[in-house]
Design an enzyme around this catalytic site. Structure first.
Site, PDB file in Angstrom:
ATOM      1  N   GLY A  53      -9.380  -7.154  18.853  1.00 28.11           N
ATOM      2  CA  GLY A  53      -9.898  -8.127  19.794  1.00 28.11           C
ATOM      3  C   GLY A  53      -8.803  -8.749  20.629  1.00 28.11           C
ATOM      4  N   HIS A  56      -4.827 -11.882  20.474  1.00 27.29           N
ATOM      5  CA  HIS A  56      -3.681 -11.632  19.595  1.00 27.29           C
ATOM      6  C   HIS A  56      -2.428 -11.238  20.372  1.00 27.29           C
ATOM      7  CE1 HIS A  56      -6.677 -11.879  16.552  1.00 27.29           C
ATOM      8  NE2 HIS A  56      -7.220 -10.707  16.820  1.00 27.29           N
ATOM      9  N   ASP A 109     -13.361  -3.621  13.147  1.00 29.69           N
ATOM     10  CA  ASP A 109     -12.369  -2.617  13.520  1.00 29.69           C
ATOM     11  C   ASP A 109     -12.566  -1.333  12.724  1.00 29.69           C
ATOM     12  OD1 ASP A 109     -11.367  -4.542  15.186  1.00 29.69           O
ATOM     13  OD2 ASP A 109      -9.440  -4.756  14.188  1.00 29.69           O
ATOM     14  N   HIS A 219      -7.961 -14.589  13.171  1.00 27.16           N
ATOM     15  CA  HIS A 219      -9.201 -14.751  13.927  1.00 27.16           C
ATOM     16  C   HIS A 219      -9.751 -16.165  13.770  1.00 27.16           C
ATOM     17  CE1 HIS A 219      -9.028 -10.342  13.379  1.00 27.16           C
ATOM     18  NE2 HIS A 219      -9.487 -10.343  14.608  1.00 27.16           N
TER      19      HIS A 219
END
Length: 331
Positions: A53, A56, A109, A219
């Protein structure tokens, strides 16, 4: 909440557009702008692809380049890239030597990279292998569930595997190198403030003035425990002790010590934590022979940091030292 953005829903795409424009000597958009790849691919080399995502950065797009990744796929904020994004990256970067996927251990993922790999094998005849990074010791090892998360140690795996691919190792040899790097790497993080997600304009968790979150992920997940904030030496000792106990290294073992900022921690504090961590590990008989300090695997604007340790041998040391030229790492 104040952020430099147009709309929350377009933040990831707008950011990638700026990233590619800033580093167009190194990277380019893939087909339909669904992934980012090296501008110039190396013929005959196994392709290394990672992703996750947005939020990061600079992981993973910042690690695309010679000696590291061939492509990276970015989803929406804290959301896995879709299988078609990953499949497109496989098709564009596979030069015939196969593709190694480096996947952080999160359900989304794992599912989407697995689907993309299955489609690439069945529809295109690509040879695919997958590495699953699970360096976060804040999550207990259990027989049920996904298990330990992939966090900042993913950078170490991508660097070592990327160097081995540049040296010409074949697909199955690369997977073995990666598995060894994963087994030798542990990470743990702590936060003083949660991440602010653009879509909700709220912090992922809220801490009191005297609290810290120990064992956070990337996250915005709450950590292993919420504790009273302590001085830097106490925090460093807390994290380093747990890494040491989990790795159980031999006396005299060479290590890479990596202190990573989670988004809003200034360099002065990261270097302070590095100095404390180094003294801890050297006092326990380890040799800190390689170091990395900086903001590389973030959680948006989380105020926090993580410490990563990788056990090194002659082979992994040589691969870490090998040249790399990417937007975020270059030596």
């Amino acid at each position: 909440m104040k952020k430099f953005m147009n709309e929350a829903g377009s933040l990831a795409a707008d950011s990638l557009d700026g990233f590619v424009g800033a580093h167009d000597d190194l990277v380019a958009f893939g087909q339909d702008r669904k992934h980012v790849r090296r501008r110039v691919l190396s013929p005959g080399k196994v392709a290394i692809i990672a992703g996750g995502g947005a939020g990061h950065e600079p992981m993973h797009v910042g690690f695309i380049g010679k000696g590291m990744l061939d492509a990276a796929c970015t989803g929406h904020v804290f959301t896995s890239p879709t299988p078609d994004q990953i499949l497109g990256a496989i098709r564009e970067t596979d030069n015939g030597a196969g593709v190694l996927l480096i996947v952080k251990n999160y359900d989304g993922d794992l599912m989407n990279f697995e689907m993309a790999a299955e489609m690439a094998v069945s529809d295109g005849g690509h040879r695919i292998e997958t590495l699953i990074v699970n360096d976060d010791i804040a999550v207990e090892r259990t027989a049920r569930g996904t298990g330990r998360r992939g966090v900042a140690g993913t950078l170490v795996v991508e660097k070592i595997v990327g160097a081995a691919a540049e040296a010409g190792l074949d697909l199955f040899s690369l997977k073995a190198v990666g598995e060894s790097a994963i087994a030798a790497t542990r990470t743990m993080g702590v936060a003083l403030k949660g991440a602010t997600v653009p879509q909700t304009t709220r912090e992922t968790f809220v801490l009191g003035e005297t609290e810290m979150e120990v064992g956070v992920g990337i996250h915005g997940e709450p950590g292993r425990s919420r504790q009273d904030i302590a001085d830097a030496a106490t925090i460093a000792s807390l994290i380093c002790r747990q890494i040491l106990d989990d790795l159980e290294p031999a006396q005299g073992q060479r290590i890479l010590l990596f202190v990573n900022g989670l988004g809003a921690t200034p360099p002065s504090e990261l270097y302070l934590m590095f100095g404390l961590a180094r003294r801890f590990f050297e006092a326990h008989g380890l040799v800190v022979c390689r170091k990395l300090v900086g903001t590389y695997a973030t959680s948006l604007d989380m105020a926090g940091m993580s410490i990563t340790v990788t056990l090194l041998d002659d082979a992994s040391l040589g691969l870490w030292d090998a040249p790399v030229h990417s937007a975020a790492l270059h030596w």
